[in-house]
Design a protein around this motif. Structure first.
Motif, short mmCIF file in Angstrom:
data_model
loop_
_atom_site.label_atom_id
_atom_site.label_comp_id
_atom_site.label_asym_id
_atom_site.label_seq_id
_atom_site.Cartn_x
_atom_site.Cartn_y
_atom_site.Cartn_z
N GLU A 20 0.85 -1.18 0.00
CA GLU A 20 0.00 0.00 0.00
C GLU A 20 0.89 1.24 0.00
O GLU A 20 2.05 1.18 0.40
CB GLU A 20 -0.92 0.00 1.22
CG GLU A 20 -0.21 -0.04 2.55
CD GLU A 20 -1.18 -0.06 3.72
OE1 GLU A 20 -2.33 0.37 3.51
OE2 GLU A 20 -0.79 -0.47 4.81
N PRO A 21 0.35 2.37 -0.45
CA PRO A 21 1.16 3.60 -0.50
C PRO A 21 1.24 4.27 0.87
O PRO A 21 0.45 5.16 1.19
CB PRO A 21 0.40 4.46 -1.52
CG PRO A 21 -1.03 4.01 -1.41
CD PRO A 21 -0.97 2.55 -1.09
N ASP A 22 2.20 3.85 1.68
CA ASP A 22 2.36 4.43 3.01
C ASP A 22 3.75 5.02 3.16
O ASP A 22 4.60 4.92 2.28
CB ASP A 22 2.07 3.39 4.11
CG ASP A 22 2.95 2.15 4.01
OD1 ASP A 22 4.03 2.22 3.35
OD2 ASP A 22 2.58 1.11 4.56
N ALA A 23 4.00 5.65 4.31
CA ALA A 23 5.26 6.35 4.53
C ALA A 23 6.45 5.39 4.57
O ALA A 23 7.53 5.71 4.06
CB ALA A 23 5.19 7.17 5.82
N GLY A 24 6.27 4.23 5.18
CA GLY A 24 7.36 3.27 5.25
C GLY A 24 7.80 2.80 3.88
O GLY A 24 9.00 2.70 3.59
N SER A 25 6.84 2.53 3.01
CA SER A 25 7.16 2.11 1.65
C SER A 25 7.81 3.24 0.86
O SER A 25 8.72 3.03 0.06
CB SER A 25 5.89 1.65 0.93
OG SER A 25 5.33 0.52 1.57
N LEU A 26 7.35 4.46 1.11
CA LEU A 26 7.93 5.62 0.42
C LEU A 26 9.40 5.78 0.80
O LEU A 26 10.25 6.05 -0.07
CB LEU A 26 7.14 6.88 0.79
CG LEU A 26 7.53 8.17 0.06
CD1 LEU A 26 7.30 8.04 -1.44
CD2 LEU A 26 6.73 9.35 0.63
N ARG A 27 9.72 5.60 2.07
CA ARG A 27 11.12 5.68 2.50
C ARG A 27 11.97 4.62 1.79
O ARG A 27 13.07 4.90 1.31
CB ARG A 27 11.22 5.48 4.02
CG ARG A 27 10.65 6.59 4.86
CD ARG A 27 10.98 6.38 6.33
NE ARG A 27 10.28 7.32 7.18
CZ ARG A 27 9.13 7.07 7.80
NH1 ARG A 27 8.56 5.87 7.66
NH2 ARG A 27 8.55 7.98 8.55
N ALA A 28 11.46 3.39 1.75
CA ALA A 28 12.21 2.30 1.13
C ALA A 28 12.43 2.55 -0.36
O ALA A 28 13.52 2.29 -0.89
CB ALA A 28 11.47 0.98 1.35
N LEU A 29 11.42 3.07 -1.05
CA LEU A 29 11.53 3.34 -2.47
C LEU A 29 12.56 4.44 -2.74
O LEU A 29 13.39 4.33 -3.65
CB LEU A 29 10.18 3.76 -3.04
CG LEU A 29 9.11 2.66 -3.14
CD1 LEU A 29 7.76 3.28 -3.47
CD2 LEU A 29 9.49 1.63 -4.20
#
Length: 256
Positions: A20-29
């Motif tokens: 899902e588009p969340d902050a944790g995934s955004l950091r990893a990307l």
């Protein structure tokens, strides 16, 4: 960006598709992108045309496994994030040269709105490893250093982005489209007054710091310790391939 392009782009920088588009995934990307896709201006010094059309950006960065500068890197990353379900806005910025900010559209960065707004930037070279909280006025730290976002003195609503206590760029709040950056992109690639035409540069985040080729100088920064040496003509092209995965058939010109 279709499903095939999403998969190929994620593969380009070794990232998995977020659930899902969340902050944790955004950091990893963002971090994965910084450690796989270099900031570089080599096209200018190779006589290659630079296009900001999404298809051209995909062909260069993904299919040709190249990097780019802010309009290219943030432009295509915005396409990916949007396709993954993030709410993305392109913002214009003025890069500081000493204490003076440059012209509008000097730089492009991204705003991503989740439960709060985030500043995302994979196109400024040595900068934040992770997204920065746009509404936070205290210091924010990550592997890229200490950052602070403060209101610009003009009271215009612009924000100054500080890195290690020094002004990096002044960010505007107004949203723009990628096409709005085309005229300044052309100027950056053609004018002798642009710092991008002065010398070729290629730089990428590493797990220990950063690797850069500036002109013919190879610079390694490992845990804050910097070493450098001048590459011979025969070493230059293999160095681009070894350190950045960039295969060139000729060296870039020295610059304006």
């Amino acid at each position: 960006m279709d499903e095939s392009q999403i998969t190929r782009y994620l593969d380009r920088f070794g990232a998995t598709r977020p659930a899902e588009p969340d902050a944790g995934s955004l950091r990893a990307l963002q971090l994965a992108h910084l450690e796989a896709v270099p900031f570089e201006n080599l096209s200018i010094h190779l006589g290659e045309p630079i296009s900001l059309k999404p298809g051209a950006l995909f062909d260069k960065i993904v299919d040709s496994r190249r990097g780019g500068f802010c309009y290219e890197l943030n432009g295509l990353f915005a396409e990916l994030l949007t396709a993954l379900g993030y709410q993305v806005t392109m913002l214009a910025a003025r890069v500081f040269h000493g204490s003076t900010p440059g012209p509008l559209f000097d730089h492009m960065a991204l705003r991503v709105d989740l439960d709060e707004p985030w500043l995302v930037d994979v196109g400024f070279g040595d900068f934040a490893d992770e997204p920065l909280r746009l509404d936070e006025r205290g210091e924010q730290s990550d592997g890229g250093g200490v950052f602070q976002i403060v209101p610009a003195p003009s009271g215009s609503g612009d924000l100054d982005i500080l890195h290690r206590g020094e002004q990096g760029y002044r960010l505007t709040a107004r949203p723009y489209e990628l096409a709005d950056f085309v005229p300044t992109c052309w100027w950056q690639t053609t004018s002798t007054q642009s710092h991008f035409t002065r010398s070729p540069v290629c730089s990428m985040r590493t797990a220990q710091g950063r690797t850069t080729i500036s002109g013919r100088k190879l610079i390694h920064t490992v845990h804050g310790e910097r070493t450098e040496r001048v590459l011979s003509e025969i070493e230059l092209l293999p160095a681009y391939l070894d350190h950045f995965g960039i295969a060139l058939d000729r060296p870039p010109a020295a610059g304006a």
